[in-house]
Enzyme design. Structure first.
Site, PDB file in Angstrom:
ATOM      1  N   GLU A  31      -2.331 -14.852   4.176  1.00 44.26           N
ATOM      2  CA  GLU A  31      -2.901 -15.920   3.344  1.00 44.26           C
ATOM      3  C   GLU A  31      -2.351 -17.301   3.675  1.00 44.26           C
ATOM      4  OE1 GLU A  31      -4.193 -15.326  -0.803  1.00 44.26           O
ATOM      5  OE2 GLU A  31      -2.948 -13.527  -0.768  1.00 44.26           O
ATOM      6  N   HIS A  51       5.854   8.965  13.260  1.00 44.27           N
ATOM      7  CA  HIS A  51       4.975  10.117  13.436  1.00 44.27           C
ATOM      8  C   HIS A  51       3.610   9.722  14.010  1.00 44.27           C
ATOM      9  CE1 HIS A  51       7.626  12.982  11.275  1.00 44.27           C
ATOM     10  NE2 HIS A  51       8.026  11.870  10.678  1.00 44.27           N
ATOM     11  N   LYS A  87     -15.917 -14.658  -2.667  1.00 41.45           N
ATOM     12  CA  LYS A  87     -16.082 -14.644  -4.113  1.00 41.45           C
ATOM     13  C   LYS A  87     -17.406 -15.306  -4.540  1.00 41.45           C
ATOM     14  CE  LYS A  87     -11.203 -14.525  -5.476  1.00 41.45           C
ATOM     15  NZ  LYS A  87     -10.112 -15.288  -6.137  1.00 41.45           N
TER      16      LYS A  87
END
Length: 356
Positions: free
Chosen positions: A236, A252, A349
């Site tokens: 951000e 892993h 948005k």
């Protein structure tokens, strides 16, 4: 040579993200006071779990509280990032709805679902629809100061939650611990405020990772919330990709991505491994980090190791949080971007609102 000056910062930091980040210790104190002032009666024994609902900067506080109190909790705590709640959420769930703006659609949807399932609901917000709901339904409301980007109001949310959990008799964080940590952070970060100070650690790190893709790692035991915070702040504030994976899971799978094969040679040269470490890391995790670091260096990879400072686990976590926040600010300035601006998020948005 540092490429940052007062003039450059003032020209880019139009919304004053830098002083907001520096408020972090003060916000902890004020958040604690906000939490203490709210009257409520809750018996922790009535709950089987605690669910923290939030998104983005409003959810990070839940991650950190879970990290800090994890080993002392007698019931599970989860952070729910999404519209819907897990099936186990019911009348024996303590649901903490967190939305700094009060208008985050995922959090509002999850809160409505929590109401239908009979949860005990608390709200952490600066206003908006969530504050209206809390006032209308008489939910405990922890109202934060308004006017901040959510990610720069973390101290308020953390202070509130530390106080709230203290009232629930969870963990061993007391008001004296808050004051001690505030003093420690304000002292430790003094060189970090000065652009031309050779001991400005976040600026030095920002210069070292400029033009690189940061891959951040930490122990999953207590530090994962910090690693994820570093990633999101770089996203951000610095407008750059960054990725996070905990130990020992990365051993892993992701460790194989650090193989220096010819086909990815150019790409590999742009990666930088950041290891966030604590003196209290489990010995086997610490050993895994050492071996992984040496393997990556042997392959020609770049590695940075950052250790949390302070006399307590609490100090060390918040030290790393504050360090990462300032690092992301300095990297934004080095990248010649406004650290506050979130054009892509605002665009999303707006389009979502038009299609609601």
């Amino acid at each position: 040579m540092n490429k940052i000056s007062d003039e450059i910062v003032n020209s880019l930091d139009k919304s004053k993200m830098f002083p907001k980040i520096l408020e972090f210790p003060m916000q902890l104190r004020q958040g604690w006071d906000i939490g203490k002032a709210v009257q409520f009666t809750i018996d922790l024994g009535q709950f089987n779990n605690i669910v923290f609902g939030g998104m983005g900067g409003s959810a990070i506080a839940g991650d950190l509280v879970r990290s800090i109190f994890g080993k002392e909790l007698s019931i599970p705590v989860i952070v729910n990032r999404g519209y819907h709640l897990p099936g186990f959420v019911d009348s024996k769930t303590l649901f903490i709805a967190s939305s700094y703006s009060g208008n985050t659609e995922e959090t509002l949807t999850a809160t409505a679902e929590a109401e239908k399932r009979g949860c005990f609901i608390c709200c952490v917000t600066s206003g908006g629809e969530l504050a209206r709901i809390a006032q209308e339904k008489n939910y405990p409301l922890f109202q934060l100061p308004s006017g901040y980007p959510p990610r720069s109001a973390l101290g308020y949310s953390l202070g509130v939650l530390f106080s709230f959990f203290r009232e629930l008799n969870i963990g061993k964080i007391y008001e004296d611990d808050i004051e001690e940590t505030i003093s420690f952070l304000e002292s430790a970060r003094k060189p970090w405020e000065e652009f031309n100070n050779s001991d400005n650690l976040p600026l030095s790190i920002a210069e070292e990772i400029t033009g690189k893709l940061p891959l951040i790692y930490s122990s999953v035991e207590g530090v994962d919330g910090v690693g994820f915070r570093w990633k999101t702040q770089l996203n951000e504030n610095s407008k750059t990709h960054a990725f996070y994976q905990p130990f020992s899971e990365m051993n892993h799978n992701e460790i194989m991505g650090w193989s220096a094969i010819p086909a990815t040679k150019t790409f590999f040269s742009h990666l930088i491994m950041i290891l966030l470490r604590l003196p209290t890391d489990y010995s086997r995790i610490s050993l895994r980090m050492d071996i992984t670091r040496d393997l990556v260096k042997k392959s020609g990879g770049k590695v940075l190791e950052i250790e949390g400072k302070g006399k307590s686990f609490f100090n060390q976590l918040l030290y790393l949080i504050h360090l990462g926040d300032l690092l992301s600010f300095y990297l934004a300035i080095l990248y010649n971007v406004d650290p506050t601006e979130i054009e892509n998020i605002n665009y999303l948005k707006k389009d979502l609102a038009q299609n609601s």
